[in-house]
Write a protein that holds these residues in place. Sequence first.
Motif, short mmCIF file in Angstrom:
data_model
loop_
_atom_site.label_atom_id
_atom_site.label_comp_id
_atom_site.label_asym_id
_atom_site.label_seq_id
_atom_site.Cartn_x
_atom_site.Cartn_y
_atom_site.Cartn_z
N SER A 132 0.82 -1.24 0.06
CA SER A 132 -0.02 0.15 -0.11
C SER A 132 0.74 1.24 0.04
N LEU A 133 0.23 2.41 0.01
CA LEU A 133 1.07 3.65 -0.08
C LEU A 133 2.27 3.79 0.87
N ARG A 134 3.12 4.31 0.62
CA ARG A 134 4.57 4.54 1.50
C ARG A 134 5.11 5.60 1.18
N PRO A 135 5.81 6.62 2.19
CA PRO A 135 6.46 7.59 2.00
C PRO A 135 8.02 7.32 1.23
N THR A 136 8.11 8.32 0.23
CA THR A 136 9.16 8.43 -0.53
C THR A 136 10.58 8.03 0.04
N PRO A 137 10.87 8.57 1.40
CA PRO A 137 12.07 7.90 2.14
C PRO A 137 12.23 6.68 2.41
N GLU A 138 10.90 5.96 2.64
CA GLU A 138 11.08 4.55 3.08
C GLU A 138 11.55 3.78 1.69
N LEU A 139 10.96 4.30 0.42
CA LEU A 139 11.57 3.71 -0.80
C LEU A 139 12.79 3.71 -0.98
#
Length: 564
Positions: free
Chosen positions: A122-129
């Motif tokens: 599901s959706l996640r913050p860019t920094p976690e990517l």
Amino acid sequence: MTDYRSRYERWLASDAVDEATKAELRAIAEDEKEIEDRFYKDLEFGTGGLRGILDAGTNRMNVYTVRRATQGLANYLLMKDPQAKEKGVAIAYDSRHQSDVFALETAAVFNGNGIKAYVFESLRPTPELSFAVRTLGCKGGIVITASHNPSKYNGYKAYWEDGCQVPPPMDEEIIQEVEKVDLFDGVRVMPRREAEEAGLFVSIGEELDGQYIDVVKSQLLDPEMVRAHAADLTVVYTPLHGTGNRLVRRALAECGFTNVHVVPEQEEPDGDFPTVPYPNPEDVRAFGPAIALGEQVGADILIATDPDADRVGIMVKTDTGYQHFTGNMTGVLLSSYILEARKKTGHLPADGFLVKTIVTTEMIRALTDAYGVELKEVLTGFKYIGQQILEAEKAGRGTYLFGFEESFGYLSGTYARDKDAVSASLLICEMAAVYKAKNQTLLDALHELYETYGYYRETLVSFTFEGIEGIAKMNSLMDELRKHPQASYGGLKVLECKDYADGLDGLPPSNVLRFTLENNSWFCARPSGTEPKIKFYFGVKGESQAGAEAAVKRLQDDVTKTIK
């Protein structure tokens, strides 16, 4: 027949284009201007990836342009590393319209090329990517987001194996590969079920969340003070309908910040961003509902993260209401807090360094000089800050302490290589709680820094240029500034003009002009890499707060008048 017309008709005739898309295109058959704008060029795979309006057409964000970009990137990965198939890529997405669809299309193309895809459930913050790319040992990563752009936009950011957005010259090489791909005939895809059976589509989520939150919490500088005073800080938080809600609140809660109130009408993900004109914490209007809630609960601080949770903005309680802090203000405060905390505990390394962009406040230079740490300066774009971390690691010398850019992006630690609003929100709350324990607000702390280092003020003005004519106007404007600069602006003499077009000060070539003026003042002109606009940045140093504000307004007004 013009080229854009032939492209339009090819889409209508192609068996590869679905009927819904064709219906959308038939609906604009009598609007020549709209057809031209959608088809006069390909949506450019720029230095960070794609970003554009959501529509059918070659100059728009849609499944076809996303597939083409992914095929070009897949070709590049396989050309660079034979092990790219097994290393794979990580894929995340935000709350914007079609982000989940584009994420799955991206995975399908990578899978069609035999490359494993780790896709967040599901959706996640860019920094976690960025963190996931590094943690999983991937060759690269993609996040589907248009960051803080209006709701009609979406985008596609590409990352390399160090967790940083692809740097030069790699970005240009990828662009060349993308341009070789035929939009319809040159793309390979694999259905999800088939990819899962082949072990090429892997769903990720909760386990990565836990690991990510652990490293975010490890960025705390004074855990004992936080344990003692976190609950005393009253916080209002808004994710602005984006990805930050769950992980920002989790990080705060696990560190003892229990008095956190979330703006209810902005809590849930919503690609329309219905409560804000512009989902950007740089815009004080985005804080409207947060201010109302803050007044109701007596909040010490208001925090807002942008849709993909890589930028964070704050407002601080004062005697007359809540004051909005610029990215420069927050960045200087965090830099000072980090340096002082490390100095007090004996953890300020002799080879420590901070990084800022060339359009970020010069106040940070006075601060790093006072603490005896190096300041590195890079082009606009957080990937250049991430690149400095990588270069220090390769060289085996230099300890990264903090990096920030005026556009509300901050990173403490090296676990990720992009700005991180989750970590920054936690550090901001730590800082606010520590100062509150001393009966100070963050505004009090900022004024102490001004009294010590001088009164610095910065501002930003943007000029938007839409369509084909807009590109020509932007180029003409930059040419005029290059060829015919004034001797002074805002009553301040020009001491130097730096043109970064051919590379300068060891930095890659970039279409940027920076004017150094007398009295520690400056301004910079830079066409945006993600939007059809030119941004003008201004900075001054004054003897007083009022003097600095007057000086920056004079400079801004004079340059703006010249441009108009």
